[in-house]
Scaffold this active site. Structure first.
Site, PDB file in Angstrom:
ATOM      1  N   GLY B 365      46.251  39.667  36.644  1.00 21.21           N
ATOM      2  CA  GLY B 365      46.623  40.072  37.994  1.00 21.21           C
ATOM      3  C   GLY B 365      47.697  41.143  37.983  1.00 21.21           C
ATOM      4  CB  ALA B 366      50.570  41.743  35.756  1.00 19.10           C
TER       5      ALA B 366
END
Lengths: 70, 472
Positions: B365-366
């Protein structure tokens, strides 16, 4: 007196300083291993390492006391 | 452009004769010599407002008059601030407030509260329209605390103190014993609260930082040819090893920029500086802190910075080396979902040119949050050793091939795990797949970084977001 606490769950991979050592702000105290990364824990203040509360191989939780700097 | 301290050298006798709280003296130090023109009368209102220049760039400035009732804000003084904002918005120039004030004037009662509220409204209306910088040089309490807090950048001098209620009230209500410095001085605001963007060793340095920031935002310049710098040796050979990202950020810029919030959420670096002479905002993961993981505080810090840059048309350079979001109960309960969403929103919303460079790895997600192609990055580059994946290959096969791995003996497992990870890498991961999909445009050599990024910014259509800069 400044307490250094773990900011995340991690394994203690390497201890860099010993009790009684003098450290400067920004010096590495211990190196943790988490998220596939070696993560140094830095001294936020200058002083003497009064207590070291972890050993290599320990699994520590967020908030765990790592060291006390006086 | 190098912004110089403009204090004129004076003899000791002259310095002693001037009250250091005199707003004319403070504004004189902030602005170019001979450029100051009053736009409010010299009265007992507790506020002085002027126009002037910083390195030739026109600005509006106002300053508390701490000699009158400790700089407390009354109806008349607040009118001067609102007028200063009207002028700044009309002229489209930065506005700088120098604060040393105990808050609303007690004697004026609700009239002063109403006046302070009008200042807040003027600041909010100007948000995202003109850059707003606050320099807190003395106590800024109550209403005088929220004034700076509504602006884009807050600078705190060593004697600056910011709090809503002072030590006496804290003690009488909660019984907590604390002095002004420990409650609202440089230490808590630089490391804990995130209220302050820049802390300085004294008042002259605070005014100098305001000059630098006003020039960066008020005179952004155009990209010229840049010299290359070799960043090849900056990354450790071991991909698991942490390193400090600051040399990379500073090396990318023409000269070290002004880092905002350096000690708050230090796992993310947000710096304003110049690339090829043009102002840019750099957002960078810092593997030295928390392994460079995103967490709720760093996401919020970066989101506010991205929105500020977007509001003022400052192009963004995003340096990515991120192992993921920080796992933990503390993070989830701290609202990493809500606060992390601010960063997604900020990047996806931004209309300024924004260039991403993945230096080492971008996971999960980063990867998305750090100005990915999907969020609308103008260009996405990667250095040759980059890894991009949902998670590391070994971790991925432990999930995907759980049954297959469980079926073999413990001795055989590591070998199988390695083989499966290699196969997984071929189909799911790796840099080549990201390039094939078009989510990374190009692999560049570290020694070509500055020129490549500068060219993209120079060729991109200039734009700025049509939104305010709410203090996220």
């Amino acid at each position: 007196m400044a307490e250094v606490r773990a900011e995340m769950v991690a394994n203690v991979w390497k201890i860099v300083v010993a009790e009684g050592d003098t450290v400067e702000e920004g010096d590495t105290l211990v190196i943790l291993e988490s998220m596939k990364m070696e993560i140094p824990v830095l001294a936020e203040d200058s002083g003497v390492v009064a207590q070291l509360k972890v050993a290599e191989g320990d699994v520590i939780q967020e908030g765990h006391l790592i060291a006390v700097i006086e | 452009m190098t912004v110089l301290d403009n204090r004129t050298v004076t003899g000791d006798s002259e310095q002693e004769s001037v009250d250091p709280r005199d707003p004319s003296a403070r504004l004189g130090h902030l602005l170019d010599e001979g450029s100051v023109r009053p736009i409010s009368p010299e009265d007992k209102s507790g506020v002085r407002a002027v126009t002037g220049r910083i390195e030739g760039v026109p600005v509006v400035a106002f300053c508390s008059d701490a000699r009158v009732q400790g700089g407390a804000m009354g109806a008349e003084g607040c009118e001067h601030i609102v007028h200063a904002y009207d002028v700044a918005v009309r002229e489209r120039v930065p506005v700088i407030g120098v604060w040393h004030s105990g808050g609303a004037r007690l004697a004026e009662g609700v009239e002063s509260l109403h006046a302070v509220g009008r200042v807040f409204a003027a600041m909010t209306k100007a948000s995202g329209v003109v850059p707003q910088i606050s320099v807190v040089v003395g106590p800024a309490a109550g209403g005088a605390a929220y004034g700076p807090a509504l602006t884009d950048i807050v600078i705190l001098a060593d004697n600056g103190r910011i709090f809503v209620t002072g030590p006496d009230v804290v003690r009488s209500v909660t019984g907590e014993q604390i002095d002004m410095a420990a409650l609202g001085g440089p230490e808590p605001h630089s490391k804990r609260s995130g209220v302050v963007h820049v802390v300085t060793k004294d008042e002259p340095e605070a005014l100098l930082k305001a000059r630098q920031l006003a020039t960066l935002l008020g005179h952004q310049g155009r990209v010229r040819e840049v010299d290359e710098a070799d960043f090849g040796s900056l990354l450790p050979n071991n991909p698991r090893r942490a390193y400090d990202v600051h040399p990379l950020v500073n090396g990318l810029l023409d000269e070290p920029g002004v880092e905002l919030h350096p000690k708050w959420a230090p796992n993310m670096v947000t710096t304003l500086g110049r690339l090829g002479g043009r102002t840019v905002g750099v957002v960078a993961n810092n593997p030295m802190r928390l392994g460079g993981c995103l967490d709720s505080t760093s996401a919020e810090k970066a989101a506010r910075f991205v929105r500020m840059c977007d509001a003022f048309g400052v192009p963004l350079v995003v340096l990515v080396d991120v192992p993921g979001y920080l796992p933990g109960v503390g993070q989830e309960h701290d609202g990493v979902v809500r606060r992390g969403a601010k960063l997604l929103h900020a990047f996806a919303e931004a209309s300024v040119p924004r260039v991403t460079l993945v230096t080492r790895k971008a996971y999960g997600g980063a990867y998305i949050a750090m100005n990915s192609r999907s969020l609308g990055a103008t260009r996405v580059f990667a250095w040759p050793t980059t890894e991009v994946a949902v998670m590391g290959a070994v971790a991925a096969v432990r999930v995907l091939k759980r049954r297959e791995l469980a079926a073999v003996s413990e001795e055989e497992r590591p070998a199988l795990e390695a083989r499966l990870a290699e196969e997984h890498e071929k189909v799911a991961g790796g840099l080549q797949r990201a390039i094939d999909l078009g989510v990374i445009d190009e692999v560049i050599e570290p020694a070509k970084t500055r020129g490549t990024i500068a060219r993209v910014i120079a060729q991109a259509t200039p734009a700025r977001g049509a939104h305010g800069n709410i203090p996220l």
